[in-house]
Design an enzyme around this catalytic site. Structure first.
Site, short mmCIF file in Angstrom:
data_model
loop_
_atom_site.label_atom_id
_atom_site.label_comp_id
_atom_site.label_asym_id
_atom_site.label_seq_id
_atom_site.Cartn_x
_atom_site.Cartn_y
_atom_site.Cartn_z
N GLU A 143 0.92 -1.14 -0.06
CA GLU A 143 0.05 0.08 -0.30
C GLU A 143 0.68 1.31 -0.08
O GLU A 143 1.88 1.50 0.84
CB GLU A 143 -0.74 0.01 1.34
CG GLU A 143 -1.93 -1.14 1.28
CD GLU A 143 -2.98 -0.90 2.52
OE1 GLU A 143 -3.04 0.14 3.07
OE2 GLU A 143 -3.61 -1.92 2.64
N GLU A 202 -9.06 1.22 -4.62
CA GLU A 202 -9.86 1.32 -3.68
C GLU A 202 -10.84 2.59 -3.32
O GLU A 202 -10.06 3.55 -3.18
CB GLU A 202 -9.23 0.81 -2.20
CG GLU A 202 -10.64 0.45 -1.42
CD GLU A 202 -9.75 -0.19 0.12
OE1 GLU A 202 -10.66 -0.57 1.03
OE2 GLU A 202 -8.87 -0.79 0.16
#
Length: 364
Positions: free
Chosen positions: A193, A260
């Site tokens: 991430e 996302e």
């Protein structure tokens, strides 16, 4: 010996056990080459009245077990999904189906459902371990779950989430963590991430021969810095930041992205500007594929639990499981379970002998 017309392949070692009529015997057969005419001939010595035929040793289990893997020669056997498979899907414009798994049963379900990819996401910290968020899970816990999933998903391409704290300190730390995921976790690639600040780290990981999936937009491991689980890219400035992150990480070597929680139009436009596939979760259907948390989409959670807007509930595993367990409890209380069909029989003669032996023992 082989049946007529059957060709035997040499084996380095074959273990055979005599039939129950004989005492247990283990034979080690050394491979030898014989003419085909001899291989096709029956051996009368093995079938004489004085000797029982040898049969392969098998283990009968009276407990839970998983079914064997299908033979690779069966017509419906799935081929292993590889990087080449995923690239071909992307080139053809066929959406890539990804789902999370956190243990052996959930991995088997995902694999047998035909998923292209299985993600061992750090979301398991919340859905499988009861943690408050993804920041609490540690490396050893992720590796344990990765190994469990790897045993169940034999065909899908496996990706594991590098947990918070395992890659931020330095590229060297990140490479070490990624190597552990491949060697110990038995996954095929890792997900990390963060944005363009991680480009040097991702480059080092890919140089080590490890496929990397980038994760941008809403990055749950950084939810404290983001002010919570907030949709990203809702402004021009925010959307441009996602694009810059994507281009930088693509240049660093990621082979895929997870997008996302962003507007679908933003995700679709950025996807069209990239040369690698994107997997959306709360990012619309303009991505190259989709991923959902298995526990969420199967409805395997207690009523009243918050689930994100982007989750579609496809089943009611929680409801079915609780209904079954309630019925089980009631049948246990009433002694309805186990009924005779769920027990193992004993002959009347042997039972009478046992009862007599017990009585004699008690009387002494």
């Amino acid at each position: 010996m082989a049946a007529p017309g059957v060709t035997l392949r040499p084996l380095s070692r074959t273990v055979l056990t005599a039939s129950p009529a004989l005492s247990t015997t283990t034979l080690r057969i050394v491979p030898r080459r014989f003419p085909q005419s001899l291989l096709n001939r029956q051996s009368p010595s093995l079938h004489s009245a004085s000797r029982s035929p040898l049969v392969p040793h098998t283990q009968i289990r009276h407990s839970s077990y998983h079914s064997p893997e299908p033979s690779p020669n069966t017509p419906n056997a799935r081929k292993k999904v590889t990087m080449t498979t995923l690239r071909n899907l992307y080139k053809k414009g066929e959406p890539i189906a990804m789902i999370t798994a956190h243990d052996f049963p959930s991995a088997r379900a995902a694999d047998e459902s035909g998923m292209d990819m299985v993600l061992v996401g750090d979301s398991l910290g919340m859905v499988a371990m009861g943690l408050e968020n993804t920041t609490e899970i540690v490396m050893e816990e992720m590796l344990l779950h990765c190994r469990s999933v790897a045993r169940g998903a034999k065909h899908a391409f496996l990706v594991g989430d590098l947990p918070m704290g395992s890659y931020e300190i330095s590229p060297e730390q990140a490479v070490g963590s990624a190597l552990r995921f491949i060697k110990e976790g038995r996954v095929h690639g890792v997900k990390i991430e963060g944005g363009e600040e991680l480009a040097p780290t991702i480059k080092r990981i890919t140089q080590a021969g490890i496929p990397v999936v980038g994760h941008i937009g809403l990055t749950p491991q950084r939810q404290n810095a983001l002010g919570g689980f907030r949709v990203q890219g809702k402004t021009c400035v925010g959307a441009m930041k996602i694009l810059q992150d994507a281009l930088a990480l693509q240049e660093a070597g990621v082979f895929m992205f997870v997008f996302e929680a962003m507007p679908p139009e933003v995700a679709a436009l950025i996807t069209s500007k990239l040369k690698v596939p994107t997997i959306g979760i709360g990012a619309g259907n303009g991505c190259s594929g989709q991923v959902l948390v298995q526990v969420d989409m199967t409805g395997n959670f207690q009523p009243g639990r918050f689930i994100p807007k982007f989750v579609k509930k496809y089943a009611d595993v929680w409801g079915e499981a609780t209904r079954g367990m309630i019925q089980y409890r009631e049948e246990v209380k009433s002694r309805e379970f186990p009924s005779p069909e769920y027990t193992y029989p004993i002959s009347k003669e042997e039972l009478a002998k046992f009862e007599k032996t017990v009585d004699e023992m008690i009387q002494k």
